[in-house]
Every structure is written in structure tokens, then in C-alpha cells.
Design an enzyme around this catalytic site. Sequence first.
Site, PDB file in Angstrom:
ATOM      1  N   CYS A  52      39.111  81.948  93.486  1.00 25.95           N
ATOM      2  CA  CYS A  52      39.780  83.197  93.813  1.00 25.95           C
ATOM      3  C   CYS A  52      40.800  83.711  92.775  1.00 25.95           C
ATOM      4  CB  CYS A  52      40.711  82.567  95.189  1.00 25.95           C
ATOM      5  SG  CYS A  52      42.255  83.679  95.412  1.00 25.95           S
ATOM      6  N   CYS A  55      44.698  82.593  93.452  1.00 22.84           N
ATOM      7  CA  CYS A  55      45.320  81.522  93.660  1.00 22.84           C
ATOM      8  C   CYS A  55      45.998  81.183  92.274  1.00 22.84           C
ATOM      9  CB  CYS A  55      44.066  80.407  93.745  1.00 22.84           C
ATOM     10  SG  CYS A  55      43.967  80.364  95.671  1.00 22.84           S
ATOM     11  N   HIS A 117      45.948  79.419  99.733  1.00 24.17           N
ATOM     12  CA  HIS A 117      44.677  80.463  99.942  1.00 24.17           C
ATOM     13  C   HIS A 117      44.510  80.579 101.434  1.00 24.17           C
ATOM     14  CE1 HIS A 117      41.172  82.352  98.750  1.00 24.17           C
ATOM     15  NE2 HIS A 117      40.357  81.699  99.586  1.00 24.17           N
ATOM     16  N   ASN A 157      46.506  95.229 103.600  1.00 26.52           N
ATOM     17  CA  ASN A 157      45.305  95.286 104.540  1.00 26.52           C
ATOM     18  C   ASN A 157      44.829  93.690 104.440  1.00 26.52           C
ATOM     19  OD1 ASN A 157      45.099  98.058 104.114  1.00 26.52           O
ATOM     20  ND2 ASN A 157      44.229  97.863 102.115  1.00 26.52           N
ATOM     21  N   SER A 165      39.703  92.954 100.122  1.00 24.85           N
ATOM     22  CA  SER A 165      38.503  92.164  99.237  1.00 24.85           C
ATOM     23  C   SER A 165      38.728  90.564  98.999  1.00 24.85           C
ATOM     24  CB  SER A 165      38.030  92.807  98.131  1.00 24.85           C
ATOM     25  OG  SER A 165      39.383  93.224  97.531  1.00 24.85           O
ATOM     26  N   HIS A 168      42.875  85.632 100.297  1.00 19.18           N
ATOM     27  CA  HIS A 168      44.150  84.956  99.775  1.00 19.18           C
ATOM     28  C   HIS A 168      45.287  85.926 100.355  1.00 19.18           C
ATOM     29  CE1 HIS A 168      46.473  82.356  97.008  1.00 19.18           C
ATOM     30  NE2 HIS A 168      47.290  83.143  97.310  1.00 19.18           N
ATOM     31  N   HIS A 170      47.800  88.427 100.923  1.00 22.95           N
ATOM     32  CA  HIS A 170      48.523  89.294  99.768  1.00 22.95           C
ATOM     33  C   HIS A 170      48.598  90.761 100.230  1.00 22.95           C
ATOM     34  CE1 HIS A 170      44.496  90.581  99.075  1.00 22.95           C
ATOM     35  NE2 HIS A 170      44.675  91.599  98.514  1.00 22.95           N
ATOM     36  N   GLN A 172      50.015  95.046  98.879  1.00 19.56           N
ATOM     37  CA  GLN A 172      50.057  95.778  97.524  1.00 19.56           C
ATOM     38  C   GLN A 172      51.194  96.828  97.594  1.00 19.56           C
ATOM     39  OE1 GLN A 172      46.222  97.736  96.410  1.00 19.56           O
ATOM     40  NE2 GLN A 172      45.153  96.763  98.060  1.00 19.56           N
TER      41      GLN A 172
HETATM   42  O1  LIG Z   1      42.935  97.668  96.568  1.00 18.95           O
HETATM   43  P1  LIG Z   1      41.784  96.921  97.374  1.00 18.95           P
HETATM   44  O2  LIG Z   1      42.406  96.070  98.393  1.00 18.95           O
HETATM   45  O3  LIG Z   1      40.676  96.299  96.603  1.00 18.95           O
HETATM   46  O4  LIG Z   1      41.050  98.039  98.210  1.00 18.95           O
HETATM   47  C1  LIG Z   1      41.357  98.430  99.614  1.00 18.95           C
HETATM   48  O5  LIG Z   1      42.809  98.886  99.897  1.00 18.95           O
HETATM   49  C2  LIG Z   1      42.916 100.286  99.082  1.00 18.95           C
HETATM   50  C3  LIG Z   1      44.393 100.807  99.605  1.00 18.95           C
HETATM   51  O6  LIG Z   1      44.444 101.004 100.788  1.00 18.95           O
HETATM   52  C4  LIG Z   1      41.818 101.141  99.341  1.00 18.95           C
HETATM   53  O7  LIG Z   1      41.749 102.191  98.856  1.00 18.95           O
HETATM   54  C5  LIG Z   1      40.415 100.687  99.150  1.00 18.95           C
HETATM   55  O8  LIG Z   1      39.487 101.523  99.720  1.00 18.95           O
HETATM   56  C6  LIG Z   1      40.256  99.415 100.205  1.00 18.95           C
HETATM   57  O9  LIG Z   1      39.083  98.712  99.904  1.00 18.95           O
END
Ligand SMILES: O=P(O)(O)O[C@H]1O[C@H](CO)[C@@H](O)[C@H](O)[C@H]1O
Lengths: 352, 352
Positions: A52, A55, A117, A157, A165, A168, A170, A172
Site C-alpha cells: 500500500c 501505509c 490500513h 471518496n 483506488s 487505506h 484517506h 483529499q
Molecule cells: O484521486 P483519485 O482518488 O485517484 O481519483 C478519484 O477521485 C478524483 C477526485 O474526485 C476523481 O477525479 C477521479 O476520477 C477518481 O478516480
Amino acid sequence: TDLAALAEHPHRRRNALSGEWVLVSPHRNQRPWQGQVEKHAQSHRPAYDPTCYLCPGNARAGGAENPTYTSTFVFDNDFAALRPGPAPDAEPPSDADLFVASPEPGRCRVICFSPRHDLTLPDMALPAIRGVVDTWAEQYALLGSDPAIGHVQIFENKGEIMGCSNPHPHGQIWAQASLPLHVAREHERQRAHHDRHGRTLLADYLAEELRRDERIVVANDAFVVVVPWWAVWPFETLVVARRPVAHLGELTDAERDGLADIVQRVTRRYDNLFDVSFPYSAGIHQAPTDGQAHPEWHLHLHFFPPLLRSATVRKFLVGYEMLGEPQRDLTAETAAARLRALPETPLADKAE
Amino acid sequence: TDLAALAEHPHRRRNALSGEWVLVSPHRNQRPWQGQVEKHAQSHRPAYDPTCYLCPGNARAGGAENPTYTSTFVFDNDFAALRPGPAPDAEPPSDADLFVASPEPGRCRVICFSPRHDLTLPDMALPAIRGVVDTWAEQYALLGSDPAIGHVQIFENKGEIMGCSNPHPHGQIWAQASLPLHVAREHERQRAHHDRHGRTLLADYLAEELRRDERIVVANDAFVVVVPWWAVWPFETLVVARRPVAHLGELTDAERDGLADIVQRVTRRYDNLFDVSFPYSAGIHQAPTDGQAHPEWHLHLHFFPPLLRSATVRKFLVGYEMLGEPQRDLTAETAAARLRALPETPLADKAE
Ligand SMILES: O=P(O)(O)O[C@H]1O[C@H](CO)[C@@H](O)[C@H](O)[C@H]1O
Ligand SMILES: O=P(O)(O)O[C@H]1O[C@H](CO)[C@@H](O)[C@H](O)[C@H]1O
């Protein structure tokens, strides 16, 4: 309004924050579903995963190595959608111009919520969630103090189904010069309401929700969770600060605890709805960081979860929703009643 | 505009039809993807499936039995999101009202494109696609002639990934009293442009696209396909009638053939992009059916396909996109160049 009539007939509702409409089809949730079935979220993860890139101590995609962090950990996104650069055009574009483009500088960061994780926010202990709240407040202040940054979007997300993706835990931060589309809409309507009434839009909305008591899910001294009147996603919720604060920096110490508590409680209810680690996109809406006072802004969080009927059947916002308008298959009142009835037991305890 | 600069730096573009903004991050498509991988679309289906509720002669969910149809077949949706009922409130809601709801009567129908269970639009012969175009025109006129119906939305969800629950080739029609959200936005901006210039917005936009020749994918005498300046989905396209007609009923016989031809050509290119039956949501935007003349309205189709990098890696419009604004990972010019370079071979021929 006659809730009984709304529960019987297709109707539209207006989002007071954005001005957008949603089509509500109260009984459509009964139709048989023969379409895509989602994978069950993987539930047993190790506390540490050597592969990961989030991690502690591991190498990231960009080559950097994570510190052996013990609480939260923030770093610049190795594949940032925004980066420092020229300022946006100073002149607002003319309506007549059909080919408008403008530079957009900014920064993208990642916040690891925990070194573990195998956890998610609802699995975490209150002090650890409080640590996440503090990190959110710190990052909003830090990034927002850059004169090139006019808006700081903190979000998460959660779940593969929401494009996450890496499991873990997290979130943004995308910080940028301009107010992004959806925030600009809420900004305009909050400003108009404040100009007219001298109170924030969400203060008036919240008072009325509390009085009607039809869509409240859970509340504490500092925050209230409601399925908003205009919810689009099946179990969408809005988390509203009781006091009309413009951003996280205005919360008292007790209110920060209150936010940690309410995040834990709403996400645990979500996990209990279909007995699965509940996927969603969620984020914090706060005042622009343009150096101005924003008495019209009222701190809130949106939770947008896609599941509709079970751990594997989601709502698709597709053809009609993309070309016409958002549509939902049950009323906000029905969704709120279901969330209200759920326990706040952590999923892990139920698994024992 | 300096396309070279736009290809290097994150920037925002404005959608001239809707007024909405999109964040463009030209190089983000290079990041590694460790997230959800879609199932390959099932490719070998029988020409007739005895369990399909859309195949000729079969029983539907509601109990009705399909006729043994040989071209297109239209019926009322057995699980309609809209149905006849009281008219919307006559008074427009006040901006101060935080709890706005209004009844929304309408009808939902299903259009089978072909009796063949194993085909999709790009697999069909031109005369059969022309039959679909004629059915679209007929249904728009028929449903629109009902004084209770102010807007007719024709659309298709193709592929499980786009929430399509049955692979039998079919589309839907949701007809309703009001202009739905996204259409209302395009309506306002088309009207403002027509008031100002005496020409349709899309006529001016199309002329400039043809002059610049940077985003055109394919064209014939009647229609042009362009990756619009403001595309959100990776390979989104806009199909614009060369003549500023307000709806399908105004097309000449030759132009209807032209629409069938262009639908076949753009969807075949899509299939060839990642060598897979290409999923999308698509639909037709036409003038309101309120009995008024709409010289400002310009017939067009939108294609919103989710795939980004391969048959199994899609773009997720999630956290930032739901809370901030839509974001894309390559420029419209790059996407157009890729679609332009593709052949129009049917996927079936390549499989041989
Ligand atoms: O940045 P990540 O987690 O790889 O990507 C994810 O979140 C982003 C922000 O909402 C999007 O633009 C991506 O399409 C999504 O796959
Ligand atoms: O009517 P269908 O194909 O079963 O349903 C699909 O298309 C509808 C219209 O875009 C959406 O509301 C549904 O969420 C989607 O699953």
C-alpha cells in the site's frame, strides 16, 4: 406541504442551497432490478499492507517514502489535477463568448486518516476522528492563507464503487484559485438569503427542519444530520453546524469534538444500513478563502452514498439524470426514517 | 485561444450551452490506476433470448406480452418514474422558500430498437437505424401533442456500467410537464443568444468549430459530431444538426437519413476505441413541447461515455466532481484526435 401527497405522487423538489431541482418518484424503488450487481466490499484487510502506497514507511508512486506516522499524515498528491501556475483571467468572461477558458492554479493533497490500513472513519475511536477534524481545520487554514488560493475543497471518496483506488483510509484536498461550480451556486444562494434576511440560509433551514422533525437522522449539541428536503442520492445526508460558523476554524474545541462524534455516528449508521462498509463521496463546504468575511457562509458536510437497495444494488444517475435532471426512487422522509431507526454499533462488533 | 498552452496547464472551460464550468487537467491521464476494474461487456448474445422481457413475443414484468415486432417497438414503461397526475404549481416558487415541491405529471416509455437481442445501434444496418430515427420523431410529436407534456426526453443507457438493466437494444422516453433542470439551463442560454444575435447559439458555435477544425470527429451533409470545447466525460461528443432546426419533426427526409448515418458512424468509432461494445448514456435535446415556436432551439444529441483508458478503466465523477465541479483528465482536442483517427468498421466484422 402535504407529505402524504408527496409520498404518493411523482413531484419535483428544489435544492435551496444550489437552486437545482430533483425529480422524486416515491414508489419506483419497488421495480425489479436485473442490472449491474456490485462486488461486495472487501472486508478483511491487514492492519499494515506492504504494497500500500499510503501505509507508514512505504514507498509512494512518485518515489517518496512515507514517514512512520502514528495519527494523520498529509502529503502533496503525486498525480495532482491542480498545480501552481498563472492566475485565472481577471476579466469575467462575456456571456457571448462560446470558447471560454481560463488558467486555474491550485494544489492537491492527500490526508491519511490513520496509520491502520484496515480501518475506516466509522471504525476509528473518537480521539482519532477528532485528530482528522483538527487536520482538516489546519489544512483549510494553511492552504487558504496562500493568496493564490480562493477555495479549499476537502473530500473523501470511499469504496471502489466511488472511484477510490486505495482502501487505506484517506481523503483529499483540492485547493484552487476560483470557486468551483457547485460551490459558486451555493455561494450565490447563501449570499442572497443573508442579504435578504440577515441570517444564514442554513440557519433558517435547520430551524425549520428541527421544528418539522421529519428528516432528522441524528444530532448532538454542535451538529445535526438531516436527509435534506432535496436529497438526490438515495441516502444522501447533510451535516449542518448548529451555530452559523463559516469554516472549521470558527469551531470551539467542544464543537470539534461534536463534529468527530457526528461523523462517527452517521457513518456507523450507514455501515449498519446494508451491513457493509458503506461507500460514499463526502466533503466539507466552507467559506471561500479570499480574505473577505463571509457571514453568509454556513459550514456543512455533504454525504453522497450510491447504494439504493442492498450492499450490491446502487442507484445510477445516468441517461435521464444526465440529460434531464437528477431523479430519486424514494422520498427523503422514507430514507430518513430508515437511517433514524438504525443502531450505531460499529460493523466490527457485529462481525464477532 | 492558445491551444498549446491549454494542453500544458490545468484550466477551466465554460460550457456555452449550460453555463457550467469544467476543470481540465491535461496530463492526469498518465497516473497509475489501482482502483475498480469494470467487467468486460458480454459480447456473445443470442439473437433471441427466451428470458428477455424485451424480445418479441415474450412476457414483460408487468404481465403484458410483447407483439412479435419486426422493426421498432414502443410501450409504456411498466415501472414508470413519471405518470399522469395533477399539473405543476402555476406560481413560480419564491427564492425565499426553502421547502419547494411541485407535482410533476408525465409518462415513461421504452423503445426497442430492433427485435434482435444481440445487436446494438452500431451493429444495425442503416435502414434499421433510420427506423429508430423515425420512431424518435414520431414519439416526440405524439407525446408532445399532449397539452400536459411540456418536454420530451429521449435517451439511451447502454451497458451495465451505465445502469442499463437489459442488453436488448433499447432506449427510453421520459415526457413531463416541466423543463427538466439541464434542459432549462440550455434553454435559457439558447434564448439569450438568439435574442442577442438572431441566430441559434449552436449555429454560431458550429460555424466556429468547423472553421477551427480542432475538435471535429466526423460529419456528413446534415450533422456534425464534435468533442465539445467543454466536454466533461473523456470521449463525450455533441452531435449538431447543420441546419438550425428545433426538433426532429423539422428534418427533411435526407436529413433523417443523415442522422441515422451519423449515429452509426459515431457509435462504430466508439466501439473501435477500446475494441469493446462502448457503453454510454446518450440523448436528444429538442425544443419544449409547449405549443410555442422556438427559433432559439437547435436540435442536438449528447453522448456521455464513461470509459477513460481501456475497456475496463472508467472515469469516476465523484468526490471533487460532486462537491466542486466536473473534472477531466485529457483535453477535448486530444480526445477528438483519437476518435477522428479511428475506423468505422463494425465490431462484428473485426471479430471474424
Ligand atoms: O484521486 P483519485 O482518488 O485517484 O481519483 C478519484 O477521485 C478524483 C477526485 O474526485 C476523481 O477525479 C477521479 O476520477 C477518481 O478516480
Ligand atoms: O429505467 P432503467 O433502465 O431500469 O433505469 C436506469 O435508467 C434510469 C433513467 O436514466 C435511471 O433512473 C436508473 O437509475 C437507471 O438504472
